[in-house]
Each structure stands twice: as C-alpha cells, then as structure tokens.
Design an enzyme around this catalytic site. Structure first.
Site, PDB file in Angstrom:
ATOM      1  N   LYS B  57     -34.992  35.957 -23.861  1.00  0.00           N
ATOM      2  CA  LYS B  57     -34.856  34.434 -23.544  1.00  0.00           C
ATOM      3  C   LYS B  57     -36.069  33.742 -23.541  1.00  0.00           C
ATOM      4  CE  LYS B  57     -32.505  31.249 -20.184  1.00  0.00           C
ATOM      5  NZ  LYS B  57     -31.561  31.291 -18.940  1.00  0.00           N
ATOM      6  N   SER B 132     -26.902  29.186 -18.982  1.00  0.00           N
ATOM      7  CA  SER B 132     -28.038  28.468 -19.894  1.00  0.00           C
ATOM      8  C   SER B 132     -28.454  29.741 -20.791  1.00  0.00           C
ATOM      9  CB  SER B 132     -29.451  27.973 -19.217  1.00  0.00           C
ATOM     10  OG  SER B 132     -30.097  29.099 -18.336  1.00  0.00           O
ATOM     11  N   SER B 156     -26.487  31.751 -14.667  1.00  0.00           N
ATOM     12  CA  SER B 156     -26.624  31.706 -16.497  1.00  0.00           C
ATOM     13  C   SER B 156     -26.946  32.853 -17.084  1.00  0.00           C
ATOM     14  CB  SER B 156     -28.261  30.799 -16.197  1.00  0.00           C
ATOM     15  OG  SER B 156     -28.232  29.699 -16.019  1.00  0.00           O
TER      16      SER B 156
END
Lengths: 97, 460
Positions: B57, B132, B156
């Site tokens: 990420k 997210s 997330s």
C-alpha cells in the site's frame, strides 16, 4: 452536545488547522461540520461519569529503546525531498522584516 | 515455480488489467524482475516468502519507490528508507511488485478518494473494492500480486478484503511496527496482510509480527505460532446481537451468510455463545472524533517546507502553510482535519475528543466482558455488499456508517480477521469478521482457516 456552527467558527478552526477555506465556502463547510456533530451527539447517551479517557490501547506500555546514538538521515537525505533549499538548509519565505 | 515466473505472471496481469482497475500507483517492473532473478540465483536457504510477489500500500515506505499515500501533497516524494515491515518482507525473500492505490492518507472506505483516481473491484469493475486499502485488495483479487500489505485504522484492511473475496488481518495494536508508515491516527493504525487464503495471510503475518526498536508502540509480546486445526471442540464463539440480529442496516443476504458460517463452525465442534456489545452504536461517533483529532495533529507535518507540495510564491510563511495545504490536500482530508481540529479546540475538547475517549474505554470494556464467556467473536465485516462507484461518495456521513462493525475492534486495539464466506445473489463476496483477544492472532487465524475451508468445501 448540540453545537451551532457558523462561518466565524469555521474561519477560526481553519486558521488553527492552517487550511484556507474560501469565504464563499464557509456556510457549506459550517453545515457539513454541523451534520457530523449531530451524528456524534449519540455519545451523549453514554454515562461516562468517572470513566477515564482511553487515549491509547496498549496495555503493554511503551517500549523505549536504549539511549544510544544511531545513524539517522544524512543532511543530503533530509533535503532530498525539499521543495526549495539553499546552502544545505530548507528555504522558506522571509519571516523577519 | 521460479521467482521470475511468478513475478512475470503478476506483471502480465498488471499490464492486462490495471489500466481498467487502477490498483497501482507505481509498478516496479524492472526492480521486481531484477530482484526475482537474484532470488532465483540465490544459493543460500530460501526465506519464508521466497520469490512471492507482494504489493505494498502506498502509505508504506519502500526505498527508491515513490510514496504518495494517495495524496497530491506527496506527489514526487521518494522515501529515504524502507519501512520496517518492508525490510522484513525483503529479508523473507519477497518480491515487491509495486505500490497500491488508497483513499488519500487512508481516509475513506471505497478507494474513490485517492488523489490519483479510483480503484475498481476486479470482481465487478462497476463497483468499489472497499477502502482504504482498495488497491491492495484489487491487486490480489486480480492476481497482480500473491499477497499485499494494507493498513487498517477503522477497517481499511478487513472491509476491502471482504469486498474482494479475500482474507485480511488487522493485527493487535502494537503487534506490527508502524515505523515507515504514513501516520493517519496513531492510536489506531496497524499494518497487516491481504491474501486469497487465511493460510497465506498467516504466512505474511508471521514475517511482519514482533517488536521493533524503531516503533516505541510496538509490543514486546511473544508471537505464538498458529496451530492449524481440523475441529473446534472446546472453542467458544461469541455472537454479539448488535453485530447480527439487532444490527442496524444489515443486508439480509449477509445476515444469512454469517448465520451459515456460525452453523459451519458449530458443526465442527464450536459452541456458539450469545454476547452483547452494548456500545456498538456509539463506535462510529467515537471513532471519527478520535481518528480525526489524531489526524489533525499528524497531518500538520504537511506544511510545504521540508517535503511535499509548496504553493507558488507565497508572500508570507503563513500563506505558505495554508495555501500549500489548501491546494494539495483533498476535500475529505480537509474535512477530517477541520473536524479533528474542532474536537481538540479550546472549549470543545472535553465535550468531543475526551468524551469520545471515555466512550472508547466503555467500548473496550464491552469486549473485555465478552472474553469472560467466549474465545473470539464472529459477525459480518461490512453491513452491505460492495456498492457502485459514485453511489455514496457525495455523502460522507453515509460512507462513515459502513464501518459500524470494524471500528469497535480498532478502538479497543484488538486483532480482527475478515474471511470470505461466499457470495450473495449478485455474486458479490461476503466477509465474516473474527475478532480476537489481544495478541491472540493465532486463534483467529486457526479458526479463520477452518471457516474458509468449510465454505470452500461447500462451494465445490
């Protein structure tokens, strides 16, 4: 706690947050903030008399490392992402007269 | 299979699908191939993740690869070093294929709020992948990576895993180092893996877990190896009525699937115990005050001085701060900073931030009470199936409510695992959330594995 948010309040919060909210947008932002505050008013249902705030969830406590010197970033590494620099320093607009 | 073959397969999928899906913000093609070739030539014993392509990420630092955290503020930023979790992946033999898209600074539940465009769900590109960590989930679901690292502040990792039919683990707060991870809310943020199976998640987790001298909030608690199980005799699984029968806005198809999951675990010897988490309905409010208050402090570092975007020719230092931030930070980020600053401001701190922290303790105590009668909890990860792109993005409050089941464990610092348990009538995936006692990831993973295999058998 019901809070009425007005343009002056948003202007003050934006100033504290170092954000620029355009004058024309102040009423919209105030309404948005008021809506969120109405949502969080549900917390008023909870009796928290005598309850200590839980700021951090680690029951294990912090783990300080030994107080010894480690290599950190070099000056060149620290400056590598700077938007502006001069003579090995971060360059900012003039702040003194 | 060689590291090179695995890496080429993932890069091939990225080339074929990522223009449509938008899972990656940076693809490290050359570095990944060079790394894979080096691993194939290695003569020393292979590490536990030898040759496995992993996506990271883009709020986690990989030296030499750009890091944006999904924000225009950090466009062009090159981190000077690896995050601890990245160093651990590399030491274990992983191949890093690239950096994945996210809601700006992790602030969102759909990956529609990235400063660089949305990510789409590989299972149905009209729909969101969750967020997210939506880029990480999409990357794994589209076979563009074997596994991915995500971060989880209020759901997330777990919610995108559920939306993309994957397993995803948010470890106990303090279990995994946050050093080199872009801070959103420091008392909530944790790094964890997403992968197709719970066993693969466990394999990455074992590499990530453990204390780190660079993160004083990492915990020096021994990491217990997972004992894989076939039956669950003696295990007590708690079901909170607030997460199932009395849950507000829960999709009936998800309710049915979670009920089936409980039956599957019961059939394997587990005892189902009803419990109550009475402050569930206060979780969202407490979470948004705590998270935004911490975000308002953490994101003050984006001042346009030392790194990040700087406005053009500011007349004063104050104008430099406010204009740089106003120009480069997205709407949702500014909204959350304003809320957090308000919640911490003089005259309102007691009524908002500290009140939220007091309710946070009540939420944590609800879980502690539950542990007297059960070993872990099971419920849905998300109340709804993945929604259509654009469906909720105009109403931030509606999106906040989607995190109803995931924020509780985050506030309490507990480990939680999302496990795929089938699909609804539209073939959209459904995830079950297992919540565990602090540092008992081993039990979560063992039970999650039994659950996932139970449904795999059923699907076959």
């Amino acid at each position: 706690m019901a809070v009425r948010v007005d343009a002056a309040m948003v202007r003050q919060v934006a100033k504290l947050a170092k954000l620029s909210v355009a004058e024309a947008d102040l009423p919209t932002v105030a309404r948005e903030l008021e809506r969120v505050l109405a949502l969080v008013a549900v917390l008023d249902e909870v009796d928290v008399t005598g309850v200590a705030p839980l700021i951090h969830p680690h029951a294990h406590g912090l783990q300080p490392r030994p107080d010894v010197v480690h290599a950190g970033l070099t000056q060149a590494q620290a400056l590598a992402n700077a938007p502006a620099q001069l003579d090995g320093c971060f360059l900012t607009p003039r702040v003194v007269g | 299979m060689t590291a090179t073959a695995r890496t080429e397969a993932c890069l091939g999928q990225i080339a074929a699908r990522d223009a449509e899906l938008g899972a990656f913000l940076h693809v490290a093609t050359d570095a990944a191939l060079a790394r894979a070739a080096a691993l194939d030539a290695q003569t020393t014993p292979p590490g536990p993740l030898h040759g496995l392509p992993i996506a990271v990420k883009d709020n986690i630092a990989v030296a030499g690869q750009p890091l944006t955290a999904g924000s225009r503020m950090l466009a062009g930023y090159l981190p000077p070093r690896d995050a601890t979790v990245v160093a651990r992946l590399l030491a274990a033999g992983a191949v890093l294929v690239g950096k994945t898209n996210l809601d700006e600074f992790g602030m969102g539940s759909s990956t529609e709020r990235s400063g660089f465009g949305p990510t789409r769900n590989p299972l149905d590109p009209a729909r969101v992948p969750g967020g997210s960590s939506g880029g990480s989930a999409a990357a794994v679901a589209a076979d563009m990576a074997w596994a991915a690292l995500g971060t989880d502040t209020g759901g997330s990792i777990r919610q995108p895993a559920a939306f993309c039919g994957l397993a995803g683990l948010k470890p106990t707060y303090g279990r995994v180092s946050r050093s080199g991870v872009v801070a959103y809310a420091s008392s909530l943020d944790q790094v964890g893996p997403l992968a197709r199976t719970v066993r693969d998640v466990a394999r990455v987790y074992a590499v990530l877990a453990g204390a780190d001298p660079l993160d004083a909030t990492s915990a020096d608690v021994p990491v217990t190896p997972v004992q894989w199980r076939e039956d669950l005799a003696g295990l007590r699984i708690g079901v909170a009525r607030e997460h199932l029968d009395a849950a507000e806005g829960l999709d009936p198809a998800i309710h049915a699937r979670i009920t089936a999951a409980l039956a599957a675990l019961q059939a394997r010897g587990a005892t189902i115990v009803p419990v109550t988490l009475p402050h569930t309905r206060h979780g969202i409010a407490a979470y948004y005050l705590v998270a935004t208050a911490e975000a308002s402090a953490n994101l003050s570092r984006y001042d346009g001085l030392r790194y990040g975007q700087r406005t053009d020719r500011p007349p004063t230092l104050d104008a430099l701060y406010t204009r740089s931030r106003g120009e480069a930070l997205g709407d949702e980020v500014q909204r959350r900073i304003l809320l957090g600053t308000f919640a911490l401001s003089a005259g309102f701190q007691d009524a908002f931030y500290l009140k939220a922290c007091r309710v946070r303790r009540k939420i944590a105590e609800d879980f502690q009470t539950a542990w007297h009668v059960c070993d872990l909890l099971l419920g849905p990860t998300s109340p709804v199936a993945p929604w259509l792109l654009g469906e909720k993005v105009t109403d931030p409050l509606a999106m906040y409510l989607m995190d109803a089941f995931t924020v509780g464990p985050s506030l309490a610092g507990l480990p939680a695992l999302s496990v795929p348990v089938g699909v609804d009538a539209q073939r959209l995936p459904i995830g079950a959330q297992l919540i565990g006692r602090p540092f008992d990831e081993a039990t979560l993973l063992a039970v999650g594995d039994v659950l996932q295999r139970a449904f795999a058998t059923e699907a076959a």
